[in-house]
Design a protein around this motif. Structure first.
Motif, PDB file in Angstrom:
ATOM      1  N   THR A  95      77.829 -41.830  63.540  1.00 42.69           N
ATOM      2  CA  THR A  95      78.744 -40.861  62.923  1.00 42.69           C
ATOM      3  C   THR A  95      80.030 -40.749  63.717  1.00 42.69           C
ATOM      4  O   THR A  95      81.131 -40.698  63.177  1.00 42.69           O
ATOM      5  CB  THR A  95      78.067 -39.486  62.831  1.00 42.69           C
ATOM      6  N   ILE A  96      79.911 -40.705  65.041  1.00 40.71           N
ATOM      7  CA  ILE A  96      81.088 -40.584  65.904  1.00 40.71           C
ATOM      8  C   ILE A  96      81.980 -41.807  65.766  1.00 40.71           C
ATOM      9  O   ILE A  96      83.201 -41.706  65.647  1.00 40.71           O
ATOM     10  CB  ILE A  96      80.658 -40.404  67.371  1.00 40.71           C
ATOM     11  N   GLU A  97      81.358 -43.008  65.780  1.00 45.53           N
ATOM     12  CA  GLU A  97      82.153 -44.227  65.673  1.00 45.53           C
ATOM     13  C   GLU A  97      82.880 -44.284  64.343  1.00 45.53           C
ATOM     14  O   GLU A  97      84.026 -44.706  64.250  1.00 45.53           O
ATOM     15  CB  GLU A  97      81.245 -45.445  65.827  1.00 45.53           C
ATOM     16  N   SER A  98      82.210 -43.829  63.272  1.00 45.87           N
ATOM     17  CA  SER A  98      82.840 -43.850  61.954  1.00 45.87           C
ATOM     18  C   SER A  98      84.019 -42.904  61.896  1.00 45.87           C
ATOM     19  O   SER A  98      85.099 -43.252  61.410  1.00 45.87           O
ATOM     20  CB  SER A  98      81.813 -43.455  60.884  1.00 45.87           C
ATOM     21  N   HIS A 118      79.916 -42.130  79.370  1.00 47.68           N
ATOM     22  CA  HIS A 118      80.485 -43.007  78.346  1.00 47.68           C
ATOM     23  C   HIS A 118      80.123 -44.462  78.665  1.00 47.68           C
ATOM     24  O   HIS A 118      80.110 -44.857  79.833  1.00 47.68           O
ATOM     25  CB  HIS A 118      82.024 -42.870  78.312  1.00 47.68           C
ATOM     26  N   PHE A 119      79.848 -45.239  77.628  1.00 49.61           N
ATOM     27  CA  PHE A 119      79.492 -46.634  77.835  1.00 49.61           C
ATOM     28  C   PHE A 119      80.521 -47.354  78.711  1.00 49.61           C
ATOM     29  O   PHE A 119      80.190 -48.046  79.669  1.00 49.61           O
ATOM     30  CB  PHE A 119      79.378 -47.352  76.486  1.00 49.61           C
ATOM     31  N   VAL A 150      85.717 -35.098  77.973  1.00 52.43           N
ATOM     32  CA  VAL A 150      84.840 -34.584  76.933  1.00 52.43           C
ATOM     33  C   VAL A 150      84.079 -35.736  76.275  1.00 52.43           C
ATOM     34  O   VAL A 150      84.348 -36.907  76.514  1.00 52.43           O
ATOM     35  CB  VAL A 150      85.649 -33.815  75.869  1.00 52.43           C
ATOM     36  N   SER A 151      83.128 -35.376  75.422  1.00 48.21           N
ATOM     37  CA  SER A 151      82.313 -36.377  74.737  1.00 48.21           C
ATOM     38  C   SER A 151      83.120 -37.146  73.705  1.00 48.21           C
ATOM     39  O   SER A 151      83.906 -36.568  72.954  1.00 48.21           O
ATOM     40  CB  SER A 151      81.144 -35.668  74.047  1.00 48.21           C
ATOM     41  N   TYR A 152      82.950 -38.469  73.672  1.00 46.27           N
ATOM     42  CA  TYR A 152      83.527 -39.313  72.636  1.00 46.27           C
ATOM     43  C   TYR A 152      82.815 -40.660  72.652  1.00 46.27           C
ATOM     44  O   TYR A 152      82.274 -41.076  73.667  1.00 46.27           O
ATOM     45  CB  TYR A 152      85.039 -39.506  72.844  1.00 46.27           C
ATOM     46  N   GLY A 153      82.798 -41.345  71.519  1.00 45.59           N
ATOM     47  CA  GLY A 153      82.203 -42.669  71.437  1.00 45.59           C
ATOM     48  C   GLY A 153      80.709 -42.663  71.778  1.00 45.59           C
ATOM     49  O   GLY A 153      80.013 -41.663  71.659  1.00 45.59           O
ATOM     50  N   GLU A 154      80.185 -43.810  72.193  1.00 48.63           N
ATOM     51  CA  GLU A 154      78.785 -43.931  72.573  1.00 48.63           C
ATOM     52  C   GLU A 154      78.584 -43.447  74.002  1.00 48.63           C
ATOM     53  O   GLU A 154      79.378 -43.744  74.894  1.00 48.63           O
ATOM     54  CB  GLU A 154      78.324 -45.388  72.456  1.00 48.63           C
ATOM     55  N   MET A 155      77.503 -42.706  74.219  1.00 48.90           N
ATOM     56  CA  MET A 155      77.185 -42.182  75.549  1.00 48.90           C
ATOM     57  C   MET A 155      75.709 -42.418  75.836  1.00 48.90           C
ATOM     58  O   MET A 155      74.892 -42.569  74.922  1.00 48.90           O
ATOM     59  CB  MET A 155      77.521 -40.689  75.630  1.00 48.90           C
ATOM     60  N   VAL A 156      75.374 -42.463  77.118  1.00 58.97           N
ATOM     61  CA  VAL A 156      74.002 -42.701  77.550  1.00 58.97           C
ATOM     62  C   VAL A 156      73.631 -41.630  78.568  1.00 58.97           C
ATOM     63  O   VAL A 156      74.477 -41.178  79.338  1.00 58.97           O
ATOM     64  CB  VAL A 156      73.839 -44.111  78.145  1.00 58.97           C
ATOM     65  N   ALA A 157      72.351 -41.227  78.569  1.00 59.54           N
ATOM     66  CA  ALA A 157      71.881 -40.197  79.489  1.00 59.54           C
ATOM     67  C   ALA A 157      71.193 -40.834  80.682  1.00 59.54           C
ATOM     68  O   ALA A 157      70.456 -41.816  80.552  1.00 59.54           O
ATOM     69  CB  ALA A 157      70.904 -39.262  78.775  1.00 59.54           C
ATOM     70  N   PRO A 201      84.371 -32.597  63.354  1.00 56.44           N
ATOM     71  CA  PRO A 201      82.954 -32.600  62.973  1.00 56.44           C
ATOM     72  C   PRO A 201      82.134 -33.535  63.837  1.00 56.44           C
ATOM     73  O   PRO A 201      81.012 -33.223  64.207  1.00 56.44           O
ATOM     74  CB  PRO A 201      82.985 -33.065  61.508  1.00 56.44           C
ATOM     75  N   ALA A 202      82.688 -34.716  64.176  1.00 54.27           N
ATOM     76  CA  ALA A 202      81.951 -35.665  65.013  1.00 54.27           C
ATOM     77  C   ALA A 202      81.739 -35.098  66.394  1.00 54.27           C
ATOM     78  O   ALA A 202      80.693 -35.272  67.007  1.00 54.27           O
ATOM     79  CB  ALA A 202      82.700 -36.990  65.085  1.00 54.27           C
ATOM     80  N   THR A 203      82.744 -34.388  66.923  1.00 53.48           N
ATOM     81  CA  THR A 203      82.614 -33.798  68.245  1.00 53.48           C
ATOM     82  C   THR A 203      81.522 -32.754  68.262  1.00 53.48           C
ATOM     83  O   THR A 203      80.745 -32.644  69.195  1.00 53.48           O
ATOM     84  CB  THR A 203      83.950 -33.176  68.678  1.00 53.48           C
TER      85      THR A 203
END
Length: 236
Positions: free
Chosen positions: A156-159, A207-208, A188-195, A127-129
């Motif tokens: 939500t992702i971190e939780s 990814h951070f 793939v996407s995970y954790g905190e990301m920045v654009a 669900p987070a993904t």
């Protein structure tokens, strides 16, 4: 008692059992060699006696040699010992083979258990993904560059990640081959990301940890791929 405990208990007794069988094999081998030596001497003596009788004319030259009952009994006894050695060797082989099969069974059970755990973790984090992917899709539809990742999506992702992986150790999870990849690491996407705020950035999301960030940057932020060309233009 678990399968592993039972296997370890059986394995601990294996060396002593094999040692006893190999010791018995050694004793039988010594006995067989002694019987063979005695039988060879006896048969050689009987052959020489038979030759002397033929030369003396007491036995016809075309008479067949027949060994004594003692010589025949020694040969039969040697065969019985040899058969017993073969039986002991087969028992030792079967004993080791049984433990190997038990180990294979344990490894298969352990692998199945790990696979179930990975599937469970993947189900927990899916669900987070999906939310993370929706956030990145919304970035283009909302218009304008430079908007950082949604705080709600990040939380939500971190939780979800904390529940699935409380130790913080990176997990080797199955990844949907159709899921898009991002960042310098091409994952793939995970954790905190920045654009990246460069409208022509080919990667867009990072990814951070891969770009050395610990928190959301303030103002405009450019990725290392886009910063380098900017610096070169300024240098000119």
């Amino acid at each position: 008692m678990s399968f592993l405990d039972e296997f370890q208990a059986n394995l601990e007794s294996l060396p002593n059992i094999l040692q006893k069988k190999y010791s018995l094999l050694h004793d039988l081998d010594k006995s067989l060699q002694e019987i063979q030596r005695q039988n060879e001497q006896r048969c050689h003596k009987e052959i020489e006696d038979f030759k002397r009788e033929v030369r003396a004319g007491n036995i016809a030259p075309n008479t067949s040699l027949k060994f004594s009952d003692d010589a025949v009994d020694e040969q039969k006894h040697g065969i019985r010992i040899a058969d017993e050695k073969i039986s002991l060797a087969a028992q030792a082989y079967d004993l080791v083979d049984t433990h190997i099969q038990q180990l294979d069974q344990y490894l298969k059970s352990f692998d199945d258990e790990l696979r179930r755990e990975r599937d469970s973790v993947a189900t927990t984090t899916s669900p987070a993904t999906s939310l993370d992917s929706g956030t990145k899709s919304g970035r283009s539809s909302e218009g304008g560059r430079g908007r950082k990742k949604s705080r709600l999506a990040t939380a939500t992702i971190e939780s979800a990640t904390a529940v699935a992986n409380p130790t913080g150790v990176e997990l080797d999870l199955p990844v949907d081959p159709n899921e898009p990849t991002y960042c310098l690491c091409n994952q793939v996407s995970y954790g905190e990301m920045v654009a990246c705020d460069n409208q022509e950035c080919k990667i867009e999301w990072f990814h951070f940890g891969c770009v050395g960030l610990k928190e959301q940057p303030k103002g405009k932020w450019y990725c290392p791929e886009c910063v380098a060309p900017k610096n070169r233009r300024k240098g000119r």
